[in-house]
Design an enzyme around this catalytic site. Structure first.
Site, mmCIF file in Angstrom:
data_model
loop_
_atom_site.group_PDB
_atom_site.id
_atom_site.type_symbol
_atom_site.label_atom_id
_atom_site.label_comp_id
_atom_site.label_asym_id
_atom_site.label_seq_id
_atom_site.Cartn_x
_atom_site.Cartn_y
_atom_site.Cartn_z
ATOM 1 N N GLU A 14 22.959 34.890 -29.750
ATOM 2 C CA GLU A 14 22.538 33.903 -30.755
ATOM 3 C C GLU A 14 21.182 34.256 -31.356
ATOM 4 O OE1 GLU A 14 22.642 30.107 -28.810
ATOM 5 O OE2 GLU A 14 24.807 30.242 -28.520
ATOM 6 N N VAL A 15 20.264 34.714 -30.519
ATOM 7 C CA VAL A 15 18.919 35.016 -31.004
ATOM 8 C C VAL A 15 18.761 36.541 -31.085
ATOM 9 C CG1 VAL A 15 16.451 34.751 -30.602
ATOM 10 C CG2 VAL A 15 18.020 32.914 -29.945
ATOM 11 N N ASP A 18 14.444 28.882 -20.364
ATOM 12 C CA ASP A 18 15.399 28.611 -21.436
ATOM 13 C C ASP A 18 15.387 27.112 -21.750
ATOM 14 O OD1 ASP A 18 18.177 30.267 -22.517
ATOM 15 O OD2 ASP A 18 18.098 28.083 -22.772
ATOM 16 N N ILE A 19 15.407 26.794 -23.026
ATOM 17 C CA ILE A 19 15.328 25.405 -23.481
ATOM 18 C C ILE A 19 16.603 24.618 -23.141
ATOM 19 C CG2 ILE A 19 16.301 25.600 -25.819
ATOM 20 C CD1 ILE A 19 13.720 24.184 -26.802
ATOM 21 N N HIS A 26 16.888 40.109 -25.271
ATOM 22 C CA HIS A 26 16.387 39.300 -24.156
ATOM 23 C C HIS A 26 17.342 39.395 -22.983
ATOM 24 C CE1 HIS A 26 18.849 36.790 -26.816
ATOM 25 N NE2 HIS A 26 19.274 36.162 -25.724
ATOM 26 N N ASN A 29 23.228 39.388 -23.779
ATOM 27 C CA ASN A 29 24.289 39.293 -24.780
ATOM 28 C C ASN A 29 23.881 40.149 -25.967
ATOM 29 O OD1 ASN A 29 25.660 37.305 -23.229
ATOM 30 N ND2 ASN A 29 24.245 35.752 -24.004
ATOM 31 N N HIS A 55 18.719 37.130 -19.678
ATOM 32 C CA HIS A 55 18.786 35.825 -19.024
ATOM 33 C C HIS A 55 18.717 36.080 -17.517
ATOM 34 C CE1 HIS A 55 20.658 33.593 -22.559
ATOM 35 N NE2 HIS A 55 20.914 34.846 -22.892
HETATM 36 P P1 AMP Z 1 21.718 34.363 -26.525
HETATM 37 O O1 AMP Z 1 22.992 33.603 -26.788
HETATM 38 O O2 AMP Z 1 21.870 35.398 -25.451
HETATM 39 O O3 AMP Z 1 21.110 34.898 -27.786
HETATM 40 O O4 AMP Z 1 20.705 33.317 -25.886
HETATM 41 C C1 AMP Z 1 19.746 32.641 -26.602
HETATM 42 C C2 AMP Z 1 19.130 31.650 -25.646
HETATM 43 O O5 AMP Z 1 17.915 31.199 -26.195
HETATM 44 C C3 AMP Z 1 19.986 30.396 -25.369
HETATM 45 O O6 AMP Z 1 20.242 30.319 -23.976
HETATM 46 C C4 AMP Z 1 19.103 29.249 -25.866
HETATM 47 O O7 AMP Z 1 19.210 28.109 -25.053
HETATM 48 C C5 AMP Z 1 17.726 29.865 -25.800
HETATM 49 N N1 AMP Z 1 16.730 29.297 -26.704
HETATM 50 C C6 AMP Z 1 16.842 29.065 -28.035
HETATM 51 N N2 AMP Z 1 15.700 28.581 -28.535
HETATM 52 C C7 AMP Z 1 14.816 28.527 -27.501
HETATM 53 C C8 AMP Z 1 13.461 28.120 -27.373
HETATM 54 N N3 AMP Z 1 12.751 27.658 -28.430
HETATM 55 N N4 AMP Z 1 12.872 28.197 -26.149
HETATM 56 C C9 AMP Z 1 13.568 28.634 -25.096
HETATM 57 N N5 AMP Z 1 14.850 29.035 -25.146
HETATM 58 C C10 AMP Z 1 15.475 28.992 -26.328
#
Ligand code: AMP
Length: 116
Positions: A98-99, A32-33, A103, A90, A105
């Site tokens: 968010e994405v 994770d970034i 996925h 999530n 974690h």
């Molecule tokens: P979620 O809130 O469960 O959708 O988590 C999205 C996660 O993606 C967050 O923990 C971000 O820090 C992570 N994230 C977003 N962009 C990137 C990226 N380019 N590379 C790695 N992790 C990312």
């Protein structure tokens, strides 16, 4: 409706880089970034799906089994089974996603606090 321009779709298409931990035919795992623990890895299936429910309802069983076997493979690879870890997904607005590509974690490397 799946958003093909979400950041994980771009990572899967290799349009943007990631710090890869493990990859196979069905799955990709990377750091994770913005880590929320000493070890914070994200695992995504290569299957086009926006949430856990979307994945379970629409992917083939071999795909689903392979993804979750790969989660354990990564746990072994990082040697975190003995000390422990937390797996989170999530989903949607209330879940704080968010994405919009499903996925998990994997958080480890220290004691992970309670959510509330
Ligand atoms: P979620 O809130 O469960 O959708 O988590 C999205 C996660 O993606 C967050 O923990 C971000 O820090 C992570 N994230 C977003 N962009 C990137 C990226 N380019 N590379 C790695 N992790 C990312």
């Amino acid at each position: 409706m799946y958003d093909k321009n979400n950041i994980f779709a771009k990572i899967l298409r290799k349009e943007i880089p990631c710090d890869k931990v493990y990859e196979d035919e069905f799955s990709l795992f990377f750091y994770d970034i913005s880590p929320q623990a000493k070890i914070h890895i994200l695992g995504i299936p290569k299957f086009t799906c926006s949430t856990f429910s979307d994945f379970i309802k629409n992917a083939e069983n071999k795909n689903i089994i392979s993804f979750f076997k790969s989660v354990q493979f990564v746990i072994n690879k990082l040697n975190i089974e003995k000390d422990g870890y937390r797996i989170i997904t999530n989903s949607g607005e209330d879940g704080g996603q968010e994405v919009p590509h499903f996925h998990v974690h994997i958080l480890a490397g220290e004691k992970i606090g309670r959510l509330r």
